[in-house]
Each structure stands twice: as C-alpha cells, then as structure tokens.
Enzyme design. Structure first.
Site, PDB file in Angstrom:
ATOM      1  N   VAL A 134     -27.294  27.272  59.613  1.00 36.27           N
ATOM      2  CA  VAL A 134     -28.686  27.174  60.052  1.00 36.27           C
ATOM      3  C   VAL A 134     -28.706  27.458  61.542  1.00 36.27           C
ATOM      4  O   VAL A 134     -27.766  27.128  62.270  1.00 36.27           O
ATOM      5  CB  VAL A 134     -29.277  25.780  59.746  1.00 36.27           C
ATOM      6  CG1 VAL A 134     -30.544  25.514  60.546  1.00 36.27           C
ATOM      7  CG2 VAL A 134     -29.573  25.651  58.253  1.00 36.27           C
ATOM      8  N   CYS A 135     -29.776  28.095  61.990  1.00 37.75           N
ATOM      9  CA  CYS A 135     -29.985  28.376  63.407  1.00 37.75           C
ATOM     10  C   CYS A 135     -28.834  29.246  63.946  1.00 37.75           C
ATOM     11  O   CYS A 135     -28.373  30.161  63.252  1.00 37.75           O
ATOM     12  CB  CYS A 135     -30.135  27.061  64.163  1.00 37.75           C
ATOM     13  SG  CYS A 135     -30.878  27.199  65.804  1.00 37.75           S
ATOM     14  N   THR A 136     -28.354  28.965  65.142  1.00 36.27           N
ATOM     15  CA  THR A 136     -27.294  29.784  65.742  1.00 36.27           C
ATOM     16  C   THR A 136     -25.926  29.504  65.145  1.00 36.27           C
ATOM     17  O   THR A 136     -24.928  30.074  65.590  1.00 36.27           O
ATOM     18  CB  THR A 136     -27.248  29.575  67.267  1.00 36.27           C
ATOM     19  OG1 THR A 136     -27.076  28.184  67.544  1.00 36.27           O
ATOM     20  CG2 THR A 136     -28.520  30.077  67.927  1.00 36.27           C
TER      21      THR A 136
END
Length: 292
Positions: free
Chosen positions: A170-172
């Site tokens: 998730v995300c970076t």
C-alpha cells in the site's frame, strides 16, 4: 457480556472460544421470537444457540469461512501506520489466518511509525515462515528509502515473495516492491506523489485505488489500504466474507467534502501539495537509478 467486534468474524476455533457469539445469538433469537431470552440459559442452550449461529455463518459465507493463511506484514522504522493498520484489521479478522508482524529492527522492540505510533512485532525476518500466502509492505518516506537501500530486507522480500500467493503493498510500499524487482512488467499503483516513479522499476502505473496484476496487488495512498484489505479478503475467502467484514467495520466512507485526489482537490491546495511532495519523487527516482 461485552462483545469484541474483532472476534465476531475472526480468530476463533472450538466451542471454548464461542463466548462472544453467545450474547449475540441470544439477542438475535430474542428479536426473532419477540421475547426476551431465558434469564439463565443452560450450558446446553448456549452451545445450541452458538451452533445455530455458526451454521448460519457457514451457509452464508460458504467454504470461505475457515482458512489457514500465513500472512506477513513488514514493520520498519518510519512506516506509515494507517498503511498497515487498515489491512491488518481485515486480515486478522479472517478465521484461522495467522498474521505475522515482521520487524526489520531489534527483536521484541516496538517499531515506531513515521508519526510516532509504535507497533509491537510478533517475529523477525529470520523467524518469519518461509512459505506465505500473502506478504505485505506498507509505505512511508525516509523509512521506506532506508529499507530500499537495505540489502538484507530486500533479499528477505525477494525470497518470501518468490513463493507467496499474493505479493502486496500500500502507498509507497510499492517502491520497496519495485526495488526488489517484483514489479517488472506489472500494472501497479502507489501514492500519487510516487506513482510516476513506477516505470523506473519497470512497472506500468495505474491511477486506481487497488490494482491487481497476477499475484501482485498494490494499493494507492494510505487510506486506500482499507479498499485494498477488502479486495484481498475477497480474493482469499470470497466476496461474502469480505462483505461481512465491511459491515462489521461499518466501512461506508462519506467524506465531509470532495478531495483526496488531484482531480477532486481545489487547485490551490493541489498545487501546494504537489510542490511539497515533488522532492519525494526525486528521491525515489534516485534510488531506482541504482538498480543493477
């Protein structure tokens, strides 16, 4: 009796662990019969009510009710807590699944997030099961970059991902997957501030909350972890199970005003945030160029 919502659809096995179901079953039976439950139900009556409720769950949720998934979620200093906590809620609510919180840091020491929320790990990279159903990487900023430059963590990820059924972030956290060479030729997403870096790792960027390509599933920024977690539960246990957990979590977002994407945020705020996050993209690109 107080009912722990996390136990209603997760982590219970055997009659000895059915306590929280009993109060719920009594309330359901009372509503159906328009009468109060017995003041002091016998042990046999309690077991019968619990068995009826479990039978209903088995009918509605089908074969996805029970499982034995091995899930590993990486904890590293400076991770973004909500990236991990949202998916963790849904994974940990799956009957029979075992969720390992894997630390890259000192064993037995709580791992601080980027905003200081510390989470206690349950195992180390060395002791984490070698064969996993799902491996998950949360995002962050400086902490994420340190993991990308940590050969031990990257080697661990490559090893576990080679056998895992689902390789996820998730995300970076997708930047870490990219650094490990796990996104080559894959459609993927990330936080909007880093999504354009994905091609530097050989990935195909997609502007979406959740993207699945083969065994790789990536979520967009931070709050997308909730959508991501629901999608993975559906993949592992079926839609009905995921729908039940959505209702348990009362997941029906209604933000107080539009926003959350560049397309829906006012130009002034979007421009300001874009300038503020521009150096982050540059730093991720610099690490991507170090690929051998």
């Amino acid at each position: 009796m107080t009912i722990d919502r996390r136990m209603l659809l997760g982590g219970m096995a055997g009659a000895a662990a059915l306590g929280p179901f009993l109060a719920l079953e009594k309330a359901m039976a009372a509503q159906a019969a328009s009468a109060a439950p017995p003041a002091n139900p016998s042990v046999e009556e309690q077991k019968a009510m619990a068995a009826r409720h479990m039978g209903t769950m088995e009918t509605v949720l089908g074969p996805g009710l029970w499982g034995k998934e091995e899930v590993a979620m990486l904890l590293y200093p400076g991770f973004t807590a909500l990236d991990l906590v949202g998916p963790h809620y849904f994974f940990a609510c799956m009957f029979g699944a075992k969720v390992h919180l894997v630390t890259t840091a000192t064993p037995n020491a709580a791992v601080p997030s980027d905003l200081g929320l510390a989470i206690q790990p349950t195992t180390t990279m060395k002791d984490c099961p070698k064969d996993l159903d799902l491996i998950f990487i949360p995002g962050g900023t400086d902490g994420t970059m340190k993991v990308m430059n940590d050969p031990v963590a990257i080697a661990w990820l490559q090893d576990r991902a080679s056998r895992a059924r689902h390789v996820t972030s998730v995300c970076t956290g997708s930047m870490i997957l990219g650094k490990a060479g796990l996104l080559k030729g894959k459609r993927a997403t990330s936080h909007w501030a880093a999504r354009n870096v994905l091609p530097d790792f050989g990935a195909i960027p997609v502007d979406a909350r959740v993207v699945t390509d083969g065994k790789v599933t990536t979520g967009a920024g931070v709050s997308a972890g909730l959508d991501f977690g629901i999608a993975l539960v559906a993949a592992l246990r079926g839609k009905a199970y995921a729908e039940a957990l959505m209702l348990q979590a009362e997941y029906h977002p209604e933000p107080p005003f539009p926003g959350g994407t560049m397309a829906t945020t006012t130009p002034a705020v979007g421009g300001m945030m874009g300038e503020m996050f521009a150096p982050l993209e540059s730093k991720f690109r610099a690490i991507a160029k170090q690929q051998g």
